[in-house]
Enzyme design. Structure first.
Site, mmCIF file in Angstrom:
data_model
loop_
_atom_site.group_PDB
_atom_site.id
_atom_site.type_symbol
_atom_site.label_atom_id
_atom_site.label_comp_id
_atom_site.label_asym_id
_atom_site.label_seq_id
_atom_site.Cartn_x
_atom_site.Cartn_y
_atom_site.Cartn_z
ATOM 1 N N LYS A 54 0.834 -1.220 0.000
ATOM 2 C CA LYS A 54 0.000 0.000 0.000
ATOM 3 C C LYS A 54 0.862 1.262 0.000
ATOM 4 O O LYS A 54 0.676 2.155 -0.819
ATOM 5 C CB LYS A 54 -0.924 0.042 1.232
ATOM 6 C CG LYS A 54 -1.892 -1.131 1.333
ATOM 7 C CD LYS A 54 -2.837 -0.974 2.512
ATOM 8 C CE LYS A 54 -2.180 -1.049 3.875
ATOM 9 N NZ LYS A 54 -1.723 -2.400 4.264
ATOM 10 N N ARG A 69 -10.071 0.707 7.636
ATOM 11 C CA ARG A 69 -9.659 -0.664 7.941
ATOM 12 C C ARG A 69 -10.786 -1.461 8.574
ATOM 13 O O ARG A 69 -10.591 -2.654 8.881
ATOM 14 C CB ARG A 69 -8.480 -0.630 8.924
ATOM 15 C CG ARG A 69 -7.117 -0.805 8.275
ATOM 16 C CD ARG A 69 -6.083 -0.706 9.369
ATOM 17 N NE ARG A 69 -4.837 -1.352 9.043
ATOM 18 C CZ ARG A 69 -3.779 -0.718 8.526
ATOM 19 N NH1 ARG A 69 -3.835 0.545 8.232
ATOM 20 N NH2 ARG A 69 -2.665 -1.385 8.317
ATOM 21 N N ARG A 78 11.577 -5.917 5.778
ATOM 22 C CA ARG A 78 11.540 -4.510 6.176
ATOM 23 C C ARG A 78 11.967 -4.355 7.636
ATOM 24 O O ARG A 78 12.623 -3.384 8.005
ATOM 25 C CB ARG A 78 10.136 -3.939 5.973
ATOM 26 C CG ARG A 78 10.072 -2.466 6.349
ATOM 27 C CD ARG A 78 8.755 -1.824 5.994
ATOM 28 N NE ARG A 78 7.671 -2.315 6.823
ATOM 29 C CZ ARG A 78 6.402 -1.995 6.663
ATOM 30 N NH1 ARG A 78 6.043 -1.207 5.670
ATOM 31 N NH2 ARG A 78 5.477 -2.486 7.463
ATOM 32 N N ARG A 93 10.590 -0.564 13.105
ATOM 33 C CA ARG A 93 9.196 -0.531 13.523
ATOM 34 C C ARG A 93 8.913 -1.614 14.548
ATOM 35 O O ARG A 93 9.318 -2.763 14.391
ATOM 36 C CB ARG A 93 8.278 -0.701 12.299
ATOM 37 C CG ARG A 93 8.016 0.596 11.597
ATOM 38 C CD ARG A 93 7.178 0.454 10.358
ATOM 39 N NE ARG A 93 5.889 -0.218 10.554
ATOM 40 C CZ ARG A 93 4.888 -0.165 9.681
ATOM 41 N NH1 ARG A 93 5.022 0.545 8.580
ATOM 42 N NH2 ARG A 93 3.769 -0.821 9.909
ATOM 43 N N ARG A 96 -1.186 -9.095 13.252
ATOM 44 C CA ARG A 96 -1.709 -8.120 12.278
ATOM 45 C C ARG A 96 -2.501 -8.834 11.183
ATOM 46 O O ARG A 96 -3.523 -8.333 10.723
ATOM 47 C CB ARG A 96 -0.548 -7.323 11.645
ATOM 48 C CG ARG A 96 0.047 -6.306 12.608
ATOM 49 C CD ARG A 96 1.453 -5.923 12.227
ATOM 50 N NE ARG A 96 1.561 -5.107 11.041
ATOM 51 C CZ ARG A 96 2.717 -4.858 10.422
ATOM 52 N NH1 ARG A 96 3.857 -5.408 10.866
ATOM 53 N NH2 ARG A 96 2.756 -4.080 9.372
HETATM 54 P P1 B4P Z 1 3.348 -1.916 2.611
HETATM 55 O O1 B4P Z 1 2.207 -2.782 2.263
HETATM 56 O O2 B4P Z 1 3.426 -0.640 1.898
HETATM 57 O O3 B4P Z 1 3.198 -1.829 4.156
HETATM 58 P P2 B4P Z 1 2.448 -0.740 5.011
HETATM 59 O O4 B4P Z 1 1.879 0.370 4.171
HETATM 60 O O5 B4P Z 1 3.389 -0.355 6.057
HETATM 61 O O6 B4P Z 1 1.181 -1.474 5.611
HETATM 62 P P3 B4P Z 1 0.874 -1.913 7.085
HETATM 63 O O7 B4P Z 1 -0.548 -2.355 6.971
HETATM 64 O O8 B4P Z 1 1.821 -2.890 7.571
HETATM 65 O O9 B4P Z 1 1.138 -0.635 8.035
HETATM 66 P P4 B4P Z 1 0.399 0.723 8.408
HETATM 67 O O10 B4P Z 1 1.445 1.728 8.518
HETATM 68 O O11 B4P Z 1 -0.764 1.023 7.476
HETATM 69 O O12 B4P Z 1 4.817 -2.522 2.295
HETATM 70 C C1 B4P Z 1 5.490 -3.483 3.040
HETATM 71 C C2 B4P Z 1 6.911 -3.795 2.497
HETATM 72 O O13 B4P Z 1 6.832 -4.538 1.275
HETATM 73 C C3 B4P Z 1 7.775 -2.587 2.204
HETATM 74 O O14 B4P Z 1 9.022 -2.767 2.859
HETATM 75 C C4 B4P Z 1 7.993 -2.600 0.684
HETATM 76 O O15 B4P Z 1 9.294 -2.178 0.330
HETATM 77 C C5 B4P Z 1 7.787 -4.052 0.318
HETATM 78 N N1 B4P Z 1 7.182 -4.196 -1.014
HETATM 79 C C6 B4P Z 1 6.149 -3.474 -1.509
HETATM 80 N N2 B4P Z 1 5.817 -3.888 -2.747
HETATM 81 C C7 B4P Z 1 6.679 -4.915 -3.053
HETATM 82 C C8 B4P Z 1 6.837 -5.779 -4.198
HETATM 83 N N3 B4P Z 1 6.069 -5.681 -5.283
HETATM 84 N N4 B4P Z 1 7.783 -6.728 -4.149
HETATM 85 C C9 B4P Z 1 8.579 -6.847 -3.054
HETATM 86 N N5 B4P Z 1 8.487 -6.071 -1.943
HETATM 87 C C10 B4P Z 1 7.543 -5.113 -1.949
HETATM 88 O O16 B4P Z 1 -0.248 0.414 9.845
HETATM 89 C C11 B4P Z 1 0.520 0.080 10.988
HETATM 90 C C12 B4P Z 1 -0.382 -0.127 12.218
HETATM 91 O O17 B4P Z 1 -1.050 1.130 12.570
HETATM 92 C C13 B4P Z 1 -1.540 -1.122 12.035
HETATM 93 O O18 B4P Z 1 -1.141 -2.453 12.256
HETATM 94 C C14 B4P Z 1 -2.534 -0.613 13.110
HETATM 95 O O19 B4P Z 1 -2.193 -1.047 14.388
HETATM 96 C C15 B4P Z 1 -2.373 0.906 13.048
HETATM 97 N N6 B4P Z 1 -3.334 1.521 12.125
HETATM 98 C C16 B4P Z 1 -3.014 2.175 10.958
HETATM 99 N N7 B4P Z 1 -4.145 2.609 10.342
HETATM 100 C C17 B4P Z 1 -5.190 2.207 11.130
HETATM 101 C C18 B4P Z 1 -6.609 2.322 11.002
HETATM 102 N N8 B4P Z 1 -7.170 2.917 9.937
HETATM 103 N N9 B4P Z 1 -7.386 1.785 11.980
HETATM 104 C C19 B4P Z 1 -6.844 1.182 13.049
HETATM 105 N N10 B4P Z 1 -5.505 1.044 13.227
HETATM 106 C C20 B4P Z 1 -4.689 1.534 12.272
#
Ligand code: B4P
Length: 190
Positions: free
Chosen positions: A14, A89, A128, A134, A145
């Protein structure tokens, strides 16, 4: 306005794809994960509450997130559109977002769902975790998660199918290949 929800399991790409979409279409970016991590870094009350949930791999309570988002949304009023990354979410968050956007005379254009196999999700997040610092990029928390995702977030797909906004994107492959599929969908809708 071009308002996009980018949706998928933790590690589905994402954040990665959001960066590319913003550059291509000149959109504002709202990542609730990034906003929460900034609150934690600044030691705010919201940050302290959120940290306890994030460290356990749980979702932060809906009302905290919804209140936080309303303020962030108002700061992006002048934008051509917004990409919502990691929000909504849960169904209550999606319903609140619809009301907030309708009140501002706009709506979601499309919801892009990045589909990635679970083994790949775990590998990406562990990878990552080696550099991100993190608190939630470790195996135990990643597994929690994924459970939260299956139970509370995955049902949102049906909500957006009913709204006629859902589009599945194959999230396996190179970052550029995935972005090319996303671009096709956005260009057909904008
Ligand atoms: P991403 O999928 O981009 O991970 P993310 O955005 O950090 O999503 P996540 O759901 O984990 O975290 P968020 O900050 O939203 O990428 C992951 C990795 O994959 C990266 O290192 C990237 O380089 C690699 N990658 C990407 N594409 C690739 C490809 N094609 N091939 C290989 N590698 C690739 O949320 C964190 C926490 O905050 C949640 O768990 C929750 O506790 C809280 N939170 C956030 N929003 C919330 C909400 N709306 N409601 C309630 N809690 C919330």
């Amino acid at each position: 306005m071009l308002n996009i929800v980018i949706f998928g399991a933790p590690g589905s790409g994402k954040g990665t794809q959001s960066e590319l979409i913003i550059k291509e279409y000149d959109l504002a970016h709202i990542s609730t994960g990034d906003v929460l991590r900034a609150e934690i870094k600044n030691g705010t009350e919201l940050g302290k509450t959120a940290a306890a949930y994030i460290e356990k791999g749980q979702l932060v309570p809906d009302q905290l997130i919804i209140d936080m988002l309303a303020g962030v949304l108002d700061s992006k009023k002048e934008a051509k559109g917004v990409i919502f990354d990691g929000f909504p979410r849960t169904i209550p968050q999606a319903e609140a977002l619809k009301v907030m956007l309708n009140e501002r005379g706009t709506d979601i254009t499309v919801m892009l769902s990045l589909e990635v196999e679970e083994e790949e999700l775990i590998n990406r997040l562990l990878e990552r975790g080696k550099v991100s610092g993190r608190s939630d990029d470790n195996l135990e928390t990643i597994q929690s998660r994924l459970v939260e995702y299956r139970e509370k977030t995955a049902p949102l797909a049906d909500y957006y199918i009913q709204e006629g906004k859902y589009v599945a994107i194959k999230g396996m492959g190179t970052i550029d290949e995935i972005f090319a599929s996303i671009k096709e969908v956005i260009d057909a809708r904008k």
